[in-house]
Design an enzyme around this catalytic site. Structure first.
Site, short mmCIF file in Angstrom:
data_model
loop_
_atom_site.label_atom_id
_atom_site.label_comp_id
_atom_site.label_asym_id
_atom_site.label_seq_id
_atom_site.Cartn_x
_atom_site.Cartn_y
_atom_site.Cartn_z
CE LYS A 186 13.06 67.95 -24.15
NZ LYS A 186 12.49 68.80 -23.13
CB CYS A 228 2.58 71.62 -11.71
SG CYS A 228 3.11 71.90 -13.39
N GLY A 281 1.75 64.46 -7.14
CA GLY A 281 3.15 64.48 -7.57
C GLY A 281 3.25 65.35 -8.81
CE LYS A 284 0.06 76.67 -13.39
NZ LYS A 284 -0.76 75.62 -13.95
CE LYS A 338 -1.55 64.23 -15.12
NZ LYS A 338 -2.48 65.32 -15.07
NE ARG A 346 8.88 67.10 -15.00
CZ ARG A 346 8.71 68.11 -15.83
NH1 ARG A 346 9.53 69.14 -15.78
NH2 ARG A 346 7.72 68.10 -16.71
P1 NAD Z 1 10.02 70.92 -19.05
O1 NAD Z 1 11.17 70.76 -18.12
O2 NAD Z 1 9.31 69.74 -19.58
O3 NAD Z 1 10.51 71.79 -20.32
C1 NAD Z 1 11.32 72.92 -20.23
C2 NAD Z 1 12.11 73.02 -21.53
O4 NAD Z 1 12.80 74.29 -21.53
C3 NAD Z 1 13.20 71.94 -21.67
O5 NAD Z 1 13.05 71.30 -22.92
C4 NAD Z 1 14.52 72.72 -21.60
O6 NAD Z 1 15.54 72.15 -22.38
C5 NAD Z 1 14.07 74.08 -22.13
N1 NAD Z 1 14.98 75.18 -21.75
C6 NAD Z 1 15.52 75.47 -20.55
N2 NAD Z 1 16.29 76.58 -20.63
C7 NAD Z 1 16.22 77.01 -21.90
C8 NAD Z 1 16.81 78.10 -22.60
N3 NAD Z 1 17.61 78.97 -22.00
N4 NAD Z 1 16.52 78.23 -23.91
C9 NAD Z 1 15.71 77.34 -24.55
N5 NAD Z 1 15.12 76.29 -23.93
C10 NAD Z 1 15.38 76.12 -22.63
O7 NAD Z 1 9.02 71.91 -18.30
P2 NAD Z 1 7.42 71.96 -18.44
O8 NAD Z 1 6.79 70.86 -17.67
O9 NAD Z 1 7.07 72.15 -19.87
O10 NAD Z 1 7.11 73.31 -17.65
C11 NAD Z 1 7.45 74.58 -18.16
C12 NAD Z 1 6.79 75.64 -17.30
O11 NAD Z 1 5.38 75.53 -17.39
C13 NAD Z 1 7.13 75.55 -15.81
O12 NAD Z 1 7.16 76.83 -15.28
C14 NAD Z 1 5.94 74.78 -15.24
O13 NAD Z 1 5.73 75.05 -13.88
C15 NAD Z 1 4.81 75.33 -16.10
N6 NAD Z 1 3.66 74.45 -16.24
C16 NAD Z 1 3.84 73.11 -16.41
C17 NAD Z 1 2.73 72.29 -16.59
C18 NAD Z 1 2.90 70.79 -16.75
O14 NAD Z 1 1.89 70.09 -16.65
N7 NAD Z 1 4.09 70.29 -17.00
C19 NAD Z 1 1.45 72.84 -16.62
C20 NAD Z 1 1.30 74.20 -16.48
C21 NAD Z 1 2.42 75.00 -16.30
#
Ligand code: NAD
Length: 445
Positions: free
Chosen positions: A35, A261, A258, A205, A322, A329
């Site tokens: 990445k 989250c 879906g 949240k 969506k 996911r």
């Molecule tokens: P994601 O899976 O898209 O991204 C997570 C990233 O973290 C990945 O790139 C992964 O490689 C990296 N990662 C994991 N372990 C790591 C480590 N030890 N060191 C460095 N990087 C590491 O997840 P996301 O959708 O961005 O969601 C992240 C958080 O935010 C979750 O808790 C989610 O519930 C929350 N959230 C998501 C959304 C959304 O719309 N996706 C909205 C609000 C909140």
């Protein structure tokens, strides 16, 4: 300000980029070297409208950098955001492995006062766990803050740049002041920055996401009742949503929620409640209604084809969970397609952005089309799963001429039933009692 964002997923990458856009120096860290390699080459690994351009301009201004070196990032920042995934554990609970791992690594790299910000969605009490881990490793002063993220995929950049509100859970005046400094440029329109205690921020949240998910399940349940009693949910929806107390958002009947989250956050909140001795009835129902909604839709398809779809081919429009994202996911499309495949059907699918992501999940079990019309050739029916804009006003004459049978199952209520009848389609949507059944007798066997 010098900031680190750990995790370059949908939240971390958008947050890091938007924070850089406001003039901060931001180091984005991920432990996935591929990445980081891609990002360094200017390839953005996710689809999010407007993100590519913003990354490019901030990288060229040297405000935004990407690395796998967490130690370097922490040593060169005052505030470290944790934005890694918090997936669903086997028992429905929130899996904190990545968050706690990152907390440990940050602690080992500290070289002075730091604010550690939990941006990931985490259960109440996580900030205390993070605090305990860090204080067991370092002597340096630090504060842990909760800053839940409310962006929506598909509009994430806009949401981050112009948030409805920012929530900061903090019990340290010094950390609160720093967080206010970070966020004040995003709140120039007067939207509030809400400071509260850490546990309430963590809970806010889950409560917000679960409420929105419940709204979706509520209207889906109303839709299912409408179908049996002879009402039209589209009219009912308008009747309801024009009441200002109810509002129109998240009140669209369809195939259920879906994404990464809502499903996992509702389940996590159920688990949080159960672990504290509460039996959460509304949340459990919202989850059950959501799961059932996809199955009910497949049953409609089956019923139309006299419970036998073996060898039939379905054109599927939309795969992402969506529109305006490539994220699959917990996408309804996968549940629906897998069920149709189990029942012996063939699938030809198209999505404007999520084909590559679907290939990783379904491989060659289905056929992928180059555009929406390519799915229709020799298909027995069209199934609309994700309401991308381009599916809203298609060429119905062309659809009719290409499909073997003029049948549409619309999982997102995109078309007007009456007009579809005039156009000669058998048309099924969510929550309308009148089943249009003009062509069934003519269906090819
Ligand atoms: P994601 O899976 O898209 O991204 C997570 C990233 O973290 C990945 O790139 C992964 O490689 C990296 N990662 C994991 N372990 C790591 C480590 N030890 N060191 C460095 N990087 C590491 O997840 P996301 O959708 O961005 O969601 C992240 C958080 O935010 C979750 O808790 C989610 O519930 C929350 N959230 C998501 C959304 C959304 O719309 N996706 C909205 C609000 C909140």
């Amino acid at each position: 300000m010098k900031l680190t964002v750990v995790g370059t997923g949908y939240v971390g990458l958008v947050a890091g980029t938007c924070l850089a856009e406001m003039g901060n120096n931001v180091i984005c860290v991920d432990n996935n070297p591929d990445k980081i390699e891609q990002l360094r080459k200017g390839i953005v690994p996710i689809y999010e409208p407007g993100l590519d351009e913003l990354i490019r301009s901030n990288v060229s201004e040297n405000r935004l950098t990407f690395t796998t070196d967490l130690d370097y990032a922490v040593k060169n920042s005052t505030i470290c955001f944790i934005a890694v995934g918090t997936p669903q554990g086997e028992d429905g609970s929130c899996d904190l492995t990545y968050v706690l791992e990152v907390a440990k690594s940050i602690a080992k790299s500290m070289n002075g006062y730091k604010v550690i910000v939990n941006k990931s969605t985490v259960p109440v009490g996580t900030a205390d766990k993070v605090k305990a881990i860090i204080s067991s490793i370092t002597q340096y002063e630090f504060d842990v803050v909760s800053n839940p993220e409310f962006l929506k995929q598909g509009a994430a950049v806009d949401d981050f740049l112009k948030p409805d509100r920012v929530i900061i859970g903090s019990e340290s005046p010094k950390a609160t002041e720093l967080m206010q400094e970070v966020y004040s440029p995003f709140l120039r329109t007067g939207n509030p920055i809400i400071i509260m205690d850490v546990k309430s921020a963590e809970m806010s949240k889950y409560a917000a996401n679960s409420f929105l998910a419940t709204k979706i399940s509520f209207i889906n349940e109303i839709a299912n009742i409408c179908e049996t009693v002879g009402a039209d949910v589209e009219q009912v929806r308008i009747g309801m949503s024009t009441d200002k107390r109810i509002g129109s958002q998240f009140l669209f009947p369809g195939l259920g929620y879906g994404g990464s989250c809502f499903p996992k956050d509702v389940k996590a909140l159920i688990k949080i409640a159960e672990d504290s001795g509460i039996n959460p009835q509304i949340l459990s129902s919202a989850d059950r209604v959501n799961q059932k909604q996809r199955i009910l839709f497949v049953e409609k398809v089956l019923k139309y084809f006299n419970n036998d779809i073996k060898g039939r081919t379905f054109a599927v429009w939309g795969l992402a969970f969506k529109p305006r994202t490539d994220d699959l996911r917990e996408a309804p499309s996968i549940t629906i397609i897998n069920r149709l495949l189990e029942l012996g059907a063939n699938i030809k699918a198209f999505d404007p952005k999520a084909i590559d992501a679907t290939k990783k999940i379904l491989g060659d079990k289905i056929t992928y089309a180059k555009n929406s019309y390519d799915t229709l050739e020799d298909a027995d029916a069209l199934i609309l799963v994700t309401e991308w804009n381009e599916f809203r006003r298609p060429d119905f004459d062309k659809i009719k001429s290409m499909l073997k049978n003029p049948v549409i199952f619309d999982g997102r209520n995109q078309y007007e039933a009456k007009r579809m009848k005039e156009r000669g389609f058998d048309y099924f949507n969510i929550g309308k009692s009148e089943v249009l059944n003009l062509n069934k007798e003519k269906i090819t066997v």
